[in-house]
Design a protein around this motif. Structure first.
Motif, short mmCIF file in Angstrom:
data_model
loop_
_atom_site.label_atom_id
_atom_site.label_comp_id
_atom_site.label_asym_id
_atom_site.label_seq_id
_atom_site.Cartn_x
_atom_site.Cartn_y
_atom_site.Cartn_z
N LEU A 1 0.82 -1.20 0.00
CA LEU A 1 0.00 0.00 0.00
C LEU A 1 0.87 1.26 0.00
O LEU A 1 0.58 2.24 -0.67
CB LEU A 1 -0.93 0.01 1.20
CG LEU A 1 -2.14 -0.93 1.12
CD1 LEU A 1 -2.93 -0.87 2.41
CD2 LEU A 1 -3.03 -0.55 -0.06
N VAL B 1 -0.48 -4.99 3.41
CA VAL B 1 -0.73 -3.85 4.30
C VAL B 1 0.54 -3.59 5.11
O VAL B 1 1.07 -4.51 5.73
CB VAL B 1 -1.92 -4.13 5.24
CG1 VAL B 1 -2.11 -2.98 6.23
CG2 VAL B 1 -3.20 -4.35 4.44
N THR C 1 -3.71 0.38 7.83
CA THR C 1 -4.34 1.17 6.78
C THR C 1 -5.73 1.61 7.20
O THR C 1 -6.24 1.19 8.25
CB THR C 1 -4.40 0.38 5.46
OG1 THR C 1 -4.75 1.27 4.40
CG2 THR C 1 -5.43 -0.76 5.53
N GLU D 1 1.16 7.78 8.00
CA GLU D 1 0.30 6.65 7.65
C GLU D 1 -0.39 6.04 8.87
O GLU D 1 -1.57 5.69 8.82
CB GLU D 1 1.10 5.53 6.96
CG GLU D 1 1.78 5.93 5.67
CD GLU D 1 3.24 6.22 5.87
OE1 GLU D 1 4.07 5.65 5.12
OE2 GLU D 1 3.60 7.00 6.78
N ALA E 1 -4.44 5.92 9.66
CA ALA E 1 -5.13 4.66 9.90
C ALA E 1 -5.88 4.68 11.23
O ALA E 1 -7.04 4.26 11.32
CB ALA E 1 -4.14 3.50 9.86
#
Length: 406
Positions: A78, A121, A126, A177, A181
């Motif tokens: 990702l 992932v 994520t 990130e 998430a």
């Protein structure tokens, strides 16, 4: 603790021997003094804890195993699996492609994916939105999931307090990130807002106390709050969680500040505080705590400078740099090659997001003392490389082999 099958190129016999010896001497991990490597004209004080953590080793094992077990298949990540360029480049060299960059910008259009493609992932986890996107493409979103268990623990804590009608305050970097998430998972259950530092926590406190009108909230926290966030009703009951790699002292200070604001605003006592402020305790991972505590312990020793090794976009590494910078000259490097010579070094200024070149970074004196540590996504092999490079400036590299044998 579980051991992982990590590629040997990331290992270091020298560092492994040092870590094993310290573990035998201090099984309860209460001693945060550094390991002293005295080479005469050069003394290196190596942090008690540094390098790959549980979540990183878990992610690396899953990713490399996935590549080995699926020859001929298209494999995507990702985004960067961890924030270390060496590990990510190794995966790219084996044919893995990134779907997005670290900021979430699409590199490969979703329309190019096929149901039989593999999507990994990363360790940061994520968003629920991306999971749904993969499902719509016929790809099982969590079949190849390397999300760190300590990140998932934060999601679970946010869900638990959200179900009790607390609003979740996430201390984290909004564009990171992991924070994206965590924000996604939390806002699915309750009102959620992200604060990146104490300055933003104070702003949030002004909305809690009513010093700022609720009508300004959407502007002040644009892009950092869940849809429909109502500062009038959603700041009546709150709890603080965090991005697992943040500076522990800052997270605690933010939680304490928000708690004090709640007490002052609602007239709470020790007996009634839980009615308005959730007991989330510390959601930092063990490795972040250990590595930061090790740096704090290391900084108690006299030294001339510090070297911190890790990826430039690594949050946990930048916080180690931040701690060191408070005490002495600090050089943030991604690998040994940036140590050019005894008088020159390329290093990263994460405050201004630029690489610098500094001359005469090693002082001319009878014995130079250097503090050395690395981030949780940095291979031990790079730390050994830095030790060897520093020794080479004094024509002492052979002493690293003797130390390894000993």
């Amino acid at each position: 603790m579980k051991t992982f099958n990590v590629p040997v190129i990331y290992r270091s016999p020298l560092i492994t021997a040092i870590k094993n010896k310290r573990k035998q001497q201090d099984r309860m991990k209460k001693d945060f003094t550094p390991t002293v490597l005295d080479f005469g004209p050069l003394k290196i004080l190596l942090a008690r804890h540094f390098g790959f953590c549980y979540g990183v080793e878990n992610a690396i094992e899953i990713a490399f195993r996935t590549v080995d077990e699926n020859p001929g298949k298209r494999i995507f990540l990702l985004s960067e699996m961890i924030h270390n360029p060496h590990v990510n480049n190794d995966l790219l060299s084996r044919g893995v492609q990134f779907l997005m960059d670290t900021s979430g910008k699409q590199l490969v259009p979703w329309t190019e994916l096929q149901p039989d493609d593999i999507v990994i992932v990363p360790a940061f986890g994520t968003t629920l939105e991306i999971e749904k996107q993969l499902e719509q493409l016929g790809i099982e979103p969590l079949k190849y999931n390397t999300t760190c268990p300590f990140v998932e623990r934060v999601w679970n804590k946010a869900e638990q307090i959200g179900q009790k009608d607390y609003t979740v305050i996430v201390h984290g970097k909004p564009k990171h990130e992991e924070t994206r998430a965590t924000f996604s998972h939390s806002k699915a259950n309750t009102a959620t807002v992200v604060v990146k530092d104490m300055k933003e926590a104070i702003l949030l406190g002004e909305f809690i106390s009513g010093q700022r009108p609720a009508a300004e909230f959407a502007t002040v926290f644009a892009g950092q709050s869940s849809p429909g966030f109502d500062a009038t009703k959603d700041l009546q009951r709150v709890g603080v969680v965090n991005q697992t790699t943040m500076l522990a002292t800052e997270t605690q200070a933010i939680a304490d500040y928000i708690k004090d604001v709640m007490v002052a605003t609602f007239g709470l006592t020790e007996a009634t505080i839980s009615e308005r402020f959730a007991d989330t305790r510390d959601t930092l991972c063990y490795a972040t705590n250990d590595n930061q505590s090790a740096v704090t312990g290391m900084l108690l020793e006299p030294a001339d400078l510090a070297v911190v090794v890790g990826g430039y976009n690594s949050s946990n590494t930048s916080h180690l740099v931040e701690l060191c910078e408070e005490k002495l000259p600090t050089y943030f490097v991604s690998d040994p090659e940036q140590l050019v010579s005894k008088s020159a070094v390329h290093h990263y200024d994460f405050h201004h997001k630029e690489e610098k070149y500094t001359e005469n970074f090693l002082p001319e004196k009878e014995q130079v003392t250097i503090l050395l540590t690395s981030g949780a996504s940095c291979p031990d092999a790079l730390v050994e490389g830095v030790i060897r490079k520093l020794l080479s400036f004094y024509q002492l590299e052979h002493l690293a082999d003797e130390l390894a044998i000993a």
